[in-house]
Design a protein around this motif. Structure first.
Motif, PDB file in Angstrom:
ATOM      1  N   SER A   1       0.843  -1.183   0.000  1.00 18.43           N
ATOM      2  CA  SER A   1       0.000   0.000   0.000  1.00 18.43           C
ATOM      3  C   SER A   1       0.877   1.231   0.000  1.00 18.43           C
ATOM      4  CB  SER A   1      -0.903  -0.003   1.248  1.00 18.43           C
ATOM      5  OG  SER A   1      -1.540   1.242   1.409  1.00 18.43           O
TER       6      SER A   1
ATOM      7  N   ARG B   1      -4.840  -7.652   4.068  1.00 17.54           N
ATOM      8  CA  ARG B   1      -5.753  -7.882   2.941  1.00 17.54           C
ATOM      9  C   ARG B   1      -7.193  -7.868   3.425  1.00 17.54           C
ATOM     10  NH1 ARG B   1      -5.782 -10.555  -2.074  1.00 17.54           N
ATOM     11  NH2 ARG B   1      -3.516 -10.675  -2.050  1.00 17.54           N
ATOM     12  N   ASN B   2      -8.086  -7.291   2.614  1.00 18.06           N
ATOM     13  CA  ASN B   2      -9.513  -7.344   2.915  1.00 18.06           C
ATOM     14  C   ASN B   2     -10.009  -8.780   2.899  1.00 18.06           C
ATOM     15  OD1 ASN B   2      -9.745  -4.632   3.240  1.00 18.06           O
ATOM     16  ND2 ASN B   2     -10.817  -4.239   1.324  1.00 18.06           N
TER      17      ASN B   2
ATOM     18  N   ALA C   1      -5.572 -14.854 -12.169  1.00 17.70           N
ATOM     19  CA  ALA C   1      -6.505 -13.743 -12.358  1.00 17.70           C
ATOM     20  C   ALA C   1      -5.801 -12.457 -11.934  1.00 17.70           C
ATOM     21  CB  ALA C   1      -7.772 -13.947 -11.539  1.00 17.70           C
ATOM     22  N   PHE C   2      -6.293 -11.344 -12.431  1.00 13.87           N
ATOM     23  CA  PHE C   2      -5.692 -10.046 -12.134  1.00 13.87           C
ATOM     24  C   PHE C   2      -6.619  -9.262 -11.222  1.00 13.87           C
ATOM     25  CE2 PHE C   2      -3.406  -6.325 -12.170  1.00 13.87           C
ATOM     26  CZ  PHE C   2      -4.010  -5.270 -12.828  1.00 13.87           C
ATOM     27  N   ASP C   3      -6.115  -8.876 -10.060  1.00 12.82           N
ATOM     28  CA  ASP C   3      -6.867  -8.049  -9.127  1.00 12.82           C
ATOM     29  C   ASP C   3      -6.436  -6.604  -9.339  1.00 12.82           C
ATOM     30  OD1 ASP C   3      -7.650  -8.339  -5.553  1.00 12.82           O
ATOM     31  OD2 ASP C   3      -8.121  -6.798  -7.027  1.00 12.82           O
ATOM     32  N   ALA C   4      -7.218  -5.859 -10.116  1.00 11.05           N
ATOM     33  CA  ALA C   4      -6.814  -4.513 -10.494  1.00 11.05           C
ATOM     34  C   ALA C   4      -6.806  -3.550  -9.311  1.00 11.05           C
ATOM     35  CB  ALA C   4      -7.761  -3.993 -11.589  1.00 11.05           C
ATOM     36  N   ASP C   5      -7.617  -3.814  -8.316  1.00  8.07           N
ATOM     37  CA  ASP C   5      -7.742  -2.874  -7.214  1.00  8.07           C
ATOM     38  C   ASP C   5      -6.482  -2.802  -6.369  1.00  8.07           C
ATOM     39  OD1 ASP C   5      -9.313  -2.335  -4.193  1.00  8.07           O
ATOM     40  OD2 ASP C   5      -9.647  -1.051  -5.929  1.00  8.07           O
TER      41      ASP C   5
ATOM     42  N   LEU D   1      -2.895 -12.760  -9.287  1.00 10.61           N
ATOM     43  CA  LEU D   1      -3.070 -13.816  -8.297  1.00 10.61           C
ATOM     44  C   LEU D   1      -2.892 -15.172  -8.964  1.00 10.61           C
ATOM     45  CD1 LEU D   1      -6.296 -12.424  -6.572  1.00 10.61           C
ATOM     46  CD2 LEU D   1      -3.917 -11.963  -5.973  1.00 10.61           C
TER      47      LEU D   1
ATOM     48  N   ALA E   1     -11.427 -18.062 -11.555  1.00 15.04           N
ATOM     49  CA  ALA E   1     -11.447 -16.704 -10.997  1.00 15.04           C
ATOM     50  C   ALA E   1     -11.255 -15.717 -12.125  1.00 15.04           C
ATOM     51  CB  ALA E   1     -10.349 -16.524  -9.943  1.00 15.04           C
ATOM     52  N   GLN E   2     -11.873 -14.547 -11.966  1.00 13.06           N
ATOM     53  CA  GLN E   2     -11.694 -13.519 -12.977  1.00 13.06           C
ATOM     54  C   GLN E   2     -12.081 -12.178 -12.390  1.00 13.06           C
ATOM     55  OE1 GLN E   2     -13.403 -12.776 -17.333  1.00 13.06           O
ATOM     56  NE2 GLN E   2     -12.699 -14.862 -17.092  1.00 13.06           N
ATOM     57  N   LEU E   3     -11.453 -11.131 -12.904  1.00 12.29           N
ATOM     58  CA  LEU E   3     -11.799  -9.769 -12.524  1.00 12.29           C
ATOM     59  C   LEU E   3     -13.097  -9.381 -13.210  1.00 12.29           C
ATOM     60  CD1 LEU E   3     -10.807  -7.057 -11.168  1.00 12.29           C
ATOM     61  CD2 LEU E   3      -9.897  -6.466 -13.415  1.00 12.29           C
ATOM     62  N   VAL E   4     -14.007  -8.770 -12.456  1.00 11.20           N
ATOM     63  CA  VAL E   4     -15.264  -8.286 -13.020  1.00 11.20           C
ATOM     64  C   VAL E   4     -15.366  -6.804 -12.746  1.00 11.20           C
ATOM     65  CG1 VAL E   4     -17.769  -8.392 -12.862  1.00 11.20           C
ATOM     66  CG2 VAL E   4     -16.437 -10.498 -12.791  1.00 11.20           C
ATOM     67  N   SER E   5     -15.539  -6.037 -13.814  1.00  5.53           N
ATOM     68  CA  SER E   5     -15.669  -4.591 -13.666  1.00  5.53           C
ATOM     69  C   SER E   5     -17.140  -4.236 -13.541  1.00  5.53           C
ATOM     70  CB  SER E   5     -15.072  -3.879 -14.887  1.00  5.53           C
ATOM     71  OG  SER E   5     -13.747  -4.280 -15.082  1.00  5.53           O
ATOM     72  N   PRO E   6     -17.445  -3.176 -12.797  1.00 10.00           N
ATOM     73  CA  PRO E   6     -18.854  -2.786 -12.677  1.00 10.00           C
ATOM     74  C   PRO E   6     -19.349  -2.160 -13.974  1.00 10.00           C
ATOM     75  CG  PRO E   6     -17.460  -1.184 -11.587  1.00 10.00           C
ATOM     76  CD  PRO E   6     -16.558  -2.286 -12.041  1.00 10.00           C
TER      77      PRO E   6
ATOM     78  N   PHE F   1     -13.751  -6.161  -8.543  1.00 10.68           N
ATOM     79  CA  PHE F   1     -13.460  -7.282  -7.670  1.00 10.68           C
ATOM     80  C   PHE F   1     -13.056  -8.494  -8.495  1.00 10.68           C
ATOM     81  CE2 PHE F   1     -14.876  -5.483  -3.739  1.00 10.68           C
ATOM     82  CZ  PHE F   1     -15.925  -4.647  -4.066  1.00 10.68           C
ATOM     83  N   VAL F   2     -12.206  -9.322  -7.904  1.00 10.75           N
ATOM     84  CA  VAL F   2     -11.976 -10.653  -8.451  1.00 10.75           C
ATOM     85  C   VAL F   2     -13.027 -11.567  -7.829  1.00 10.75           C
ATOM     86  CG1 VAL F   2     -10.439 -12.643  -8.453  1.00 10.75           C
ATOM     87  CG2 VAL F   2      -9.518 -10.361  -8.887  1.00 10.75           C
ATOM     88  N   TYR F   3     -13.736 -12.289  -8.694  1.00 10.88           N
ATOM     89  CA  TYR F   3     -14.697 -13.274  -8.227  1.00 10.88           C
ATOM     90  C   TYR F   3     -14.095 -14.649  -8.463  1.00 10.88           C
ATOM     91  CZ  TYR F   3     -18.168  -9.599  -7.747  1.00 10.88           C
ATOM     92  OH  TYR F   3     -18.851  -8.471  -7.357  1.00 10.88           O
TER      93      TYR F   3
ATOM     94  N   ALA G   1     -13.364  -7.868  -0.445  1.00  9.76           N
ATOM     95  CA  ALA G   1     -14.554  -7.186   0.071  1.00  9.76           C
ATOM     96  C   ALA G   1     -14.190  -6.452   1.367  1.00  9.76           C
ATOM     97  CB  ALA G   1     -15.661  -8.203   0.334  1.00  9.76           C
TER      98      ALA G   1
END
Lengths: 586, 137
Positions: free
Chosen positions: A36, A44-45, A334-338, A343, A381-386, B6-8, B22
């Motif tokens: 960070s 980690r959250n 998978a890619f955690d963009a945030d 990962l 697993a996959q990144l999902v954008s809103p 988010f990664v799901y 989350a």
């Protein structure tokens, strides 16, 4: 005097080092951590259940495995498997996974999802699935669709046909497809592992890549739109494990080589020069694209590749983690963009699923963690954008569907549909569709009205014919449930023409007046003009106005023409109600 | 901190789709949930060289939290773990805790673990304080 030395700023994890060397800032291990700011380490959250996929049994139960989750148009596509029913199902979910969509596009907000359809039956084990999205169609392939012994699971498609999400089998010139994997690149569908034919022993081609015509065109089932990836034909050594698109390159990975596909459409594609002849991609889910860079798990460990450069090995920092990994062909990436992390979900020791993550920070180019336990075994697993709209309120579906349908003003070619709006917000449009009751036929769009409007008069109908209509709201691409078809939305057209409206006499002088009116919306009608004295005595034909004409100059003589009558007529049908105007001469 | 993307992850042992990252303090497991506990260990510092000798006196762990903390600090001198020291309080903001020791050696490292997850947590730095006796690079 006390001397102080800092271990920070922290530079990530290296799990194998010469312990006799000073290594300030480097960590032996870091679990549940993300980098960070200026190399601070943040906890980690957590994780939470977004939605649970259900099967289609009489009493639905939760699926036993999730095989795929990823973005598809403005939705999320998911695939689940149940060992209770031996079926694989496909689901269309809201972009925030707050609900699921039916095949008709109706949204249900719930913590569990009902399948949109069945992909495959008699499937006892959870499949490994690849999905490609091309021009609004999803292509779904089973990783073990066929082998040298037999054909098992056809490649499937999901697309919107009219207003219904429809599952079908992919075919090439009418022949079934059994691809082991699919991808989309430059408007072409790519499918590998299968050559068309009826004999599995010769059709099973793990090293063969076939591709469809441009602009999402069909797969060629009989021609030569294909090539082999790798150095050999008909060799399992050259089996295509994974194809991932990063920037303008489609990387094709066999177990021991990596081939970039570049060009400007299939007629210019070049795949002649591998970037790596020694290390490929270990499995069908073992790669992802992050910021246009390919990250993948090779037979030696994690690596990355940019454009057509030589791959960059990343495994030297985590040799102990790499050595402990079992079943590298099952690694999921998978890619955690945030948090800027790629990962790598993997397993080690006694774990039977990918329950550990090895996370690589792509911005700081460090491993943040090598063995964090994520809590559950991960199959995909996959990144999902809103899905975001321009308004600050965010993209939400309509508040409710329309209600209280009323059908009125039924004529030979037109009808008026009315309803009570379920959502009058400014982002809402309302769509009205109609169709023949007999059949029934396909839905035809009657019109789209703006926010707050609760009626629509539409034409294009045939006389003495039974129709039905439906209406639904749309907000940010989300549709409400439809009102209709039901008894209040069903009607039969008459044989009477709809009348014109708004007749007036203007520009009146001693000898002339101009009659002006508004024609009805019905097409194909004639407009008859009649005149009389004022008050009316006997009507006389004056003229027939041409199509679309809505004003006519009337000669006035002996008082005739002071009253004017307008009707719509159509051959074989009853004339409309007459419209009369007749002010006294000024 | 909240995330916009988010990664799901699809579970391999159930029909659940899990949202990673989350803004919650628990982590879904196959049996229920648990707290994701921060746990790091540094590599060694050789402040007086691999052949030198120092007396190590204190490890200072500086961190930030928004809901208190419950931490365990494990000092290592020459690769050998010393007695663990636990620290807990409801203090928020930037905090520095000190794990005092008195041990001679050449190298020092440290492990910091959360014992419970009370809120958001950031590790800022770890420092070791020592008196050099003999420096051999």
């Amino acid at each position: 005097m006390l001397t102080v030395r800092s271990f920070g700023p922290f530079l990530g994890v290296q799990d194998g080092r010469n312990t006799a060397l000073d290594a300030a800032g480097i960590l032996r291990h870091a679990r549940q951590a993300v980098l960070s700011g200026f190399n601070r380490l943040r906890a980690r959250n957590g994780t939470e259940v977004a939605i649970t996929l259900m099967d289609d049994a009489g009493t639905p139960a939760a699926c036993t495995s999730v095989c795929y989750v990823g973005q598809f148009t403005d939705y999320v596509l998911a695939i689940g498997h149940s060992t209770a029913t031996d079926k694989a199902y496909v689901y269309l979910l809201a972009p925030d996974l707050s609900g699921w969509y039916s095949a008709a596009g109706a949204l249900t907000t719930a913590a569990t999802a009902t399948p949109l359809g069945v992909l495959w039956t008699s499937i006892p084990e959870a499949p490994v699935v690849t999905v490609a999205e091309l021009l609004g169609t999803a292509y779904i392939a089973h990783n073990a669709a066929c082998d040298a012994a037999a054909f098992y699971y056809e490649t499937r498609t999901l697309e919107l046909v009219a207003t219904t999400w429809t599952l079908a089998n992919l075919t090439g010139d009418g022949n079934p497809c059994y691809f082991l994997g699919v991808a989309a690149f430059q408007g072409h569908l790519l499918g590998w592992g299968f050559d068309f034919g009826t004999v599995a022993a010769t059709s099973y081609r793990p090293e063969l890549l076939r591709f469809g015509a441009p602009d999402g065109g069909a797969i060629d089932g009989t021609g030569s739109a294909s090539f082999t990836v790798g150095h050999r034909v008909r060799s399992a050594r050259e089996r295509i494990n994974n194809i991932t698109v990063a920037a303008d390159v489609a990387y094709m990975g066999t177990p021991f080589s990596l081939w970039p596909l570049i060009g400007y459409g299939r007629d210019s594609w070049d795949k002649s020069q591998p970037v790596d002849d020694s290390f490929g991609i270990t499995g069908p889910l073992a790669a992802c694209s992050a910021n246009g860079v390919l990250y993948y798990w090779s037979s030696r460990g994690p690596a990355r590749c940019v454009q057509r450069n030589k791959p960059d090995p990343l495994w030297d920092a985590i040799p102990e983690t790499v050595a402990a990994i079992i079943d590298p062909q099952k690694v999921v990436v998978a890619f955690d963009a945030d948090v800027d992390q790629v990962l790598f979900f993997h397993r080690a020791g006694a774990l039977t699923g990918n329950q550990l993550i090895c996370a690589y920070d792509i911005r700081r180019e460090k491993f943040v963690t090598a063995d964090t336990d994520i809590g559950i075994p991960v199959a995909c697993a996959q990144l999902v954008s809103p899905v975001l709209a321009a308004s600050s309120s965010g993209a939400t579906p309509p508040a409710g569907p329309p209600t209280n349908a009323v059908t009125s003003e039924i004529f030979q070619g037109s009808v008026k549909a009315a309803w009570t709006n379920g959502d009058t917000s400014i982002q809402v449009t309302t769509i009205v569709e109609y169709r023949l009751q007999a059949g029934p036929g396909a839905w035809v769009q009657a019109g789209i009205v703006g926010p707050g409007v609760s009626e629509l008069t539409f034409d294009g109908l045939s006389p003495s014919t039974a129709y039905e209509w439906r209406v639904y709201h749309r907000r940010f691409g989300f549709d409400s449930a439809a009102l209709g078809p039901s008894a209040p939305t069903q009607f039969t057209t008459t044989t009477t023409c709809r009348a014109p409206s708004g007749l007036s006499l203007t520009s009146v002088d001693a000898t002339r007046a101009t009659a002006e009116w508004t024609n009805s919306i019905e097409s194909g009608v004639s407009t008859r003009i009649e005149v009389s004295t004022f008050p009316v005595t006997t009507w006389s034909d004056y003229a027939v106005a041409g199509p679309g004409v809505s004003s006519y100059s009337i000669n006035i003589y002996s008082g005739v023409g002071e009253s004017v009558r307008i009707t719509h007529t159509k051959s074989g049908l009853t004339a409309s109600s007459a419209l009369t105007a007749g002010p006294p001469l000024l | 901190m909240s995330a916009s993307q988010f990664v799901y992850a699809g579970a391999a042992d159930s029909g659940r789709i899990i949202r990673l990252g989350a803004p919650v303090l628990t982590q879904i497991t196959s049996a229920g949930s648990t707290a994701p506990l921060f746990d790091i260990r540094t590599w060694e510092h050789f402040p007086v060289g691999p052949g030198g000798v120092a007396i190590f006196r204190v490890f200072t762990v500086r961190f930030w939290s928004d809901a208190g903390y419950n931490l365990r600090v494990t000092p290592y001198i020459d690769g050998v773990a010393l007695s663990t020291q636990d620290f807990s309080a409801s203090t928020t903001g930037e905090v520095a805790i000190k794990a005092y020791i008195a041990q001679r050696g050449a190298s020092a490292s440290c492990r910091v673990q959360q014992l419970t997850r009370l809120g958001n947590f950031e590790l800022i730095d770890i420092q070791v304080g020592y008196f050099p006796l003999r420096a051999i690079p």
